[in-house]
Design a protein around this motif. Structure first.
Motif, PDB file in Angstrom:
ATOM      1  N   TYR A  46      -2.905  17.147  -1.733  1.00 29.77           N
ATOM      2  CA  TYR A  46      -4.255  16.562  -1.701  1.00 29.77           C
ATOM      3  C   TYR A  46      -5.325  17.614  -1.389  1.00 29.77           C
ATOM      4  CZ  TYR A  46      -4.986  16.914   3.336  1.00 29.77           C
ATOM      5  OH  TYR A  46      -5.199  17.396   4.599  1.00 29.77           O
ATOM      6  N   TYR A  51      -5.917   3.317  -6.216  1.00 31.94           N
ATOM      7  CA  TYR A  51      -7.379   3.330  -6.066  1.00 31.94           C
ATOM      8  C   TYR A  51      -8.001   4.678  -6.434  1.00 31.94           C
ATOM      9  CZ  TYR A  51      -5.615   4.783  -1.450  1.00 31.94           C
ATOM     10  OH  TYR A  51      -4.905   5.375  -0.432  1.00 31.94           O
ATOM     11  N   LYS A  52      -7.167   5.702  -6.671  1.00 30.66           N
ATOM     12  CA  LYS A  52      -7.738   7.011  -7.019  1.00 30.66           C
ATOM     13  C   LYS A  52      -7.916   7.075  -8.543  1.00 30.66           C
ATOM     14  CE  LYS A  52      -5.320   9.219  -3.159  1.00 30.66           C
ATOM     15  NZ  LYS A  52      -6.416   9.452  -2.229  1.00 30.66           N
ATOM     16  N   SER A  84      -1.145  10.913   6.524  1.00 33.84           N
ATOM     17  CA  SER A  84      -0.368   9.671   6.566  1.00 33.84           C
ATOM     18  C   SER A  84       1.106   9.953   6.246  1.00 33.84           C
ATOM     19  CB  SER A  84      -0.949   8.659   5.576  1.00 33.84           C
ATOM     20  OG  SER A  84      -0.532   7.367   5.902  1.00 33.84           O
ATOM     21  N   ASP A  85       1.343  10.871   5.333  1.00 32.31           N
ATOM     22  CA  ASP A  85       2.726  11.236   5.002  1.00 32.31           C
ATOM     23  C   ASP A  85       3.385  11.942   6.178  1.00 32.31           C
ATOM     24  OD1 ASP A  85       1.622  10.449   2.625  1.00 32.31           O
ATOM     25  OD2 ASP A  85       2.717  11.895   1.412  1.00 32.31           O
ATOM     26  N   PHE A 116      -0.568  15.182   3.191  1.00 32.49           N
ATOM     27  CA  PHE A 116      -1.594  14.240   3.642  1.00 32.49           C
ATOM     28  C   PHE A 116      -1.152  13.661   5.002  1.00 32.49           C
ATOM     29  CE2 PHE A 116      -3.940  10.271   3.798  1.00 32.49           C
ATOM     30  CZ  PHE A 116      -5.203  10.716   3.444  1.00 32.49           C
ATOM     31  N   ASP A 153       5.406  11.506  -3.179  1.00 39.38           N
ATOM     32  CA  ASP A 153       4.170  10.755  -3.007  1.00 39.38           C
ATOM     33  C   ASP A 153       3.280  11.148  -4.193  1.00 39.38           C
ATOM     34  OD1 ASP A 153       1.554  10.064  -2.509  1.00 39.38           O
ATOM     35  OD2 ASP A 153       1.593  10.594  -0.390  1.00 39.38           O
ATOM     36  N   ALA A 211       0.267   9.967  -5.001  1.00 39.52           N
ATOM     37  CA  ALA A 211      -1.123   9.503  -4.857  1.00 39.52           C
ATOM     38  C   ALA A 211      -2.069  10.268  -5.778  1.00 39.52           C
ATOM     39  CB  ALA A 211      -1.572   9.670  -3.408  1.00 39.52           C
ATOM     40  N   HIS A 212      -1.898  11.589  -5.835  1.00 37.79           N
ATOM     41  CA  HIS A 212      -2.813  12.420  -6.625  1.00 37.79           C
ATOM     42  C   HIS A 212      -2.234  12.780  -7.990  1.00 37.79           C
ATOM     43  CE1 HIS A 212      -5.940  13.151  -3.598  1.00 37.79           C
ATOM     44  NE2 HIS A 212      -4.959  12.836  -2.767  1.00 37.79           N
ATOM     45  N   CYS A 217      -0.733   5.293  -4.903  1.00 42.22           N
ATOM     46  CA  CYS A 217      -1.776   4.287  -4.742  1.00 42.22           C
ATOM     47  C   CYS A 217      -2.458   4.092  -6.099  1.00 42.22           C
ATOM     48  CB  CYS A 217      -2.787   4.720  -3.688  1.00 42.22           C
ATOM     49  SG  CYS A 217      -3.462   6.343  -4.002  1.00 42.22           S
ATOM     50  N   GLN A 220       0.864  -1.175   0.000  1.00 38.98           N
ATOM     51  CA  GLN A 220       0.000   0.000   0.000  1.00 38.98           C
ATOM     52  C   GLN A 220       0.901   1.226   0.000  1.00 38.98           C
ATOM     53  OE1 GLN A 220      -3.753  -0.094   1.009  1.00 38.98           O
ATOM     54  NE2 GLN A 220      -3.371  -1.921  -0.152  1.00 38.98           N
ATOM     55  N   LEU A 221       0.313   2.361  -0.236  1.00 45.42           N
ATOM     56  CA  LEU A 221       1.124   3.568  -0.421  1.00 45.42           C
ATOM     57  C   LEU A 221       1.999   3.912   0.796  1.00 45.42           C
ATOM     58  CD1 LEU A 221       2.034   6.226  -1.619  1.00 45.42           C
ATOM     59  CD2 LEU A 221      -0.241   7.144  -1.245  1.00 45.42           C
ATOM     60  N   THR A 222       1.395   4.025   1.969  1.00 51.14           N
ATOM     61  CA  THR A 222       2.193   4.458   3.126  1.00 51.14           C
ATOM     62  C   THR A 222       3.266   3.422   3.446  1.00 51.14           C
ATOM     63  OG1 THR A 222       0.198   5.552   3.938  1.00 51.14           O
ATOM     64  CG2 THR A 222       2.045   5.410   5.475  1.00 51.14           C
TER      65      THR A 222
HETATM   66  C1  LIG Z   1      -1.440  12.046  -0.701  1.00 57.47           C
HETATM   67  C2  LIG Z   1      -1.762  10.786   0.027  1.00 57.47           C
HETATM   68  N1  LIG Z   1      -0.764  10.132   0.661  1.00 57.47           N
HETATM   69  C3  LIG Z   1      -1.003   8.996   1.347  1.00 57.47           C
HETATM   70  C4  LIG Z   1      -2.266   8.455   1.428  1.00 57.47           C
HETATM   71  C5  LIG Z   1      -2.480   7.193   2.226  1.00 57.47           C
HETATM   72  O1  LIG Z   1      -2.673   6.127   1.403  1.00 57.47           O
HETATM   73  P1  LIG Z   1      -2.711   4.585   1.911  1.00 57.47           P
HETATM   74  O2  LIG Z   1      -3.841   4.468   2.873  1.00 57.47           O
HETATM   75  O3  LIG Z   1      -2.989   3.842   0.647  1.00 57.47           O
HETATM   76  O4  LIG Z   1      -1.396   4.288   2.511  1.00 57.47           O
HETATM   77  C6  LIG Z   1      -3.328   9.103   0.769  1.00 57.47           C
HETATM   78  C7  LIG Z   1      -4.690   8.543   0.824  1.00 57.47           C
HETATM   79  O5  LIG Z   1      -5.644   9.082   0.347  1.00 57.47           O
HETATM   80  C8  LIG Z   1      -3.059  10.297   0.069  1.00 57.47           C
HETATM   81  O6  LIG Z   1      -4.036  10.974  -0.556  1.00 57.47           O
END
Ligand SMILES: Cc1ncc(COP(=O)(O)O)c(C=O)c1O
Length: 428
Positions: free
Chosen positions: A200, A250-251, A142-143, A140, A225, A227-228, A248, A111-113
């Protein structure tokens, strides 16, 4: 609508939107996706930046693996139509193309994180003098947690070692000059730059090429990262010399909730055996992996960072989506994306003129993908809730932003027009 490179002259009318859809060379792609329904009609789905829609082909990709599992059990690793032992390899070329990487620089895993952490294990190597990490403020969460915990893991105080670049007072996005200034100011102590390719919250796109250059000039490692960014922007990770990246699927990549993520490691690092890493058997040289030997012999591709065997069902969904992207290519997608997002901006601004400028677009016009983040002054979350009740699905990000992402793969100009009409009614 003009089909030249310049932006068309927009109109906030149904006739204009219908005509624009008629002339849209990607219009048939909408039919390839399932849309949630509201009162018997497709919702206006503007949240592909959170969870992309399901391609209609996904089920058959999954069914193939489920039926091979039923038929072969464990033997499916070898006998399945797409043998599971090497299943992840089926995604590599297409994903690499999508992010502008060499196939050997890309792998789908975890997974991304998790991927960000695993890559930082290798690429955040603080020394006594060079230990700081630079990131965007309001990355974000999580980052932020990942960066903070990496710092703590290495024994640093977050306050001393994390440089967060903020927008200036009264502004919503970060000025690139402030990033470069911070890099220059910390050039002797900077170990790592880790920024989102697209923020994000604001939807701001960062100049990944220039940030990579500036970071390298200062002696830092640079990771993103994405993701977006993946599936939203034209990326050239290899040419830009980015050290590592993760995203990721899933987006914008429509691979389903919690789907398998991507990782990129630049070619220049692949054979570096001095890089520390957390290892698992799937990162072991594949020819000898099953000799079950004690010594870890790393692969010489990004697969080296794989730890576990591949999540085939998640990857099957990802393949369904990648096949669509591959058929289309990012260039055409981006051409439509620019028009569609500019149309959304136009419609919002038209409404704004009639509604006392209550809507503020905080996404910078000159550096954005398909997301537009709107602050609705005086309306807040109620407006978001009302949009949902009326068949529009944007998303809400605390404390005050409605994010709208007209995704060029499946959104239409009529979606934008409908969004505008519903919004106008709600602002009455
Ligand atoms: C910019 C960004 N980084 C990290 C994540 C976390 O992703 P994950 O739950 O797949 O690790 C997201 C989730 O939406 C995100 O938008």
């Amino acid at each position: 609508m003009e089909v030249t490179k310049s932006m068309p002259v927009f109109e906030n009318t149904l006739a204009f939107a219908q005509n624009a859809d008629k002339e849209d060379t990607l219009k048939t792609y909408r039919e390839k996706f399932f849309f949630p329904q509201h009162n018997g009609q497709d919702v206006v789905y503007f949240t592909g930046n959170s969870l992309g829609l399901q391609p209609k082909t996904t089920l058959s990709y999954l069914q193939q693996e489920l039926s091979d599992w039923a038929k072969f059990g464990v033997e499916g690793h070898f006998l399945a139509k797409n043998p599971w032992l090497s299943y992840h390899e089926l995604l590599t070329d297409k994903m690499a193309k999508l992010v502008g990487a060499l196939p050997k620089e890309t792998v789908m895993m975890n997974q991304l994180t998790v991927n960000l952490h695993l890559l930082m294990v290798s690429f955040y190597r603080p020394t006594k003098t060079r230990f700081k990490i630079l990131c965007e403020a309001k990355a974000f969460p999580s980052d932020q947690y990942a960066l903070q915990s990496q710092l703590k893991f290495h024994g640093y105080n977050v306050e001393d070692a994390l440089i967060e670049i903020e927008p200036r007072e009264g502004e919503y996005h970060i000025r690139h000059e402030d990033i470069y200034e911070a890099i220059e100011k910390n050039k002797d102590s900077l170990a790592l730059i880790m920024i989102g390719g697209v923020n994000y919250f604001s939807g701001q796109v960062f100049d990944m090429k220039a940030i990579t250059e500036a970071g390298h000039k200062a002696g830092a490692v640079v990771g993103f990262d994405l993701a977006h960014a993946a599936g939203n922007l034209k990326l050239e990770l290899h040419n830009w010399g980015v050290d590592f990246a993760a995203w990721c699927s899933y987006k914008y990549l429509n691979s389903g909730p919690g789907a398998v993520a991507g990782a990129f490691v630049h070619e220049k690092h692949l054979k570096n055996t001095d890089l520390p890493q957390f290892a698992g058997w799937w990162g072991h040289e594949k020819e000898t992996r099953f000799l079950m030997d004690k010594k870890f012999v790393p692969m010489q591709t990004a697969e080296r960072w794989q730890m576990s065997n591949a999540p085939v069902l998640s990857m099957a969904a990802c393949r369904a989506s990648l096949d669509i992207f591959d058929e289309l290519g990012m260039d055409k997608l981006i051409e439509k994306s620019k028009k569609l997002t500019a149309y959304l901006e136009f419609v919002v601004e038209e409404i704004n003129k009639k509604k006392n400028n209550c809507l503020q677009i905080i996404t910078p016009k000159e550096s954005r993908g398909c997301q537009i983040s709107i602050v609705a002054n005086g309306y807040g979350k109620n407006l978001y809730n009302n949009l949902i009740e009326n068949g529009v699905i944007p998303d809400w990000r605390e404390p005050n932003v409605i994010r709208c992402a007209p995704v060029p793969l499946y959104n239409s100009f009529q979606d934008v027009y409908r969004f505008g009409s519903i919004l106008t009614n709600l602002l009455k």
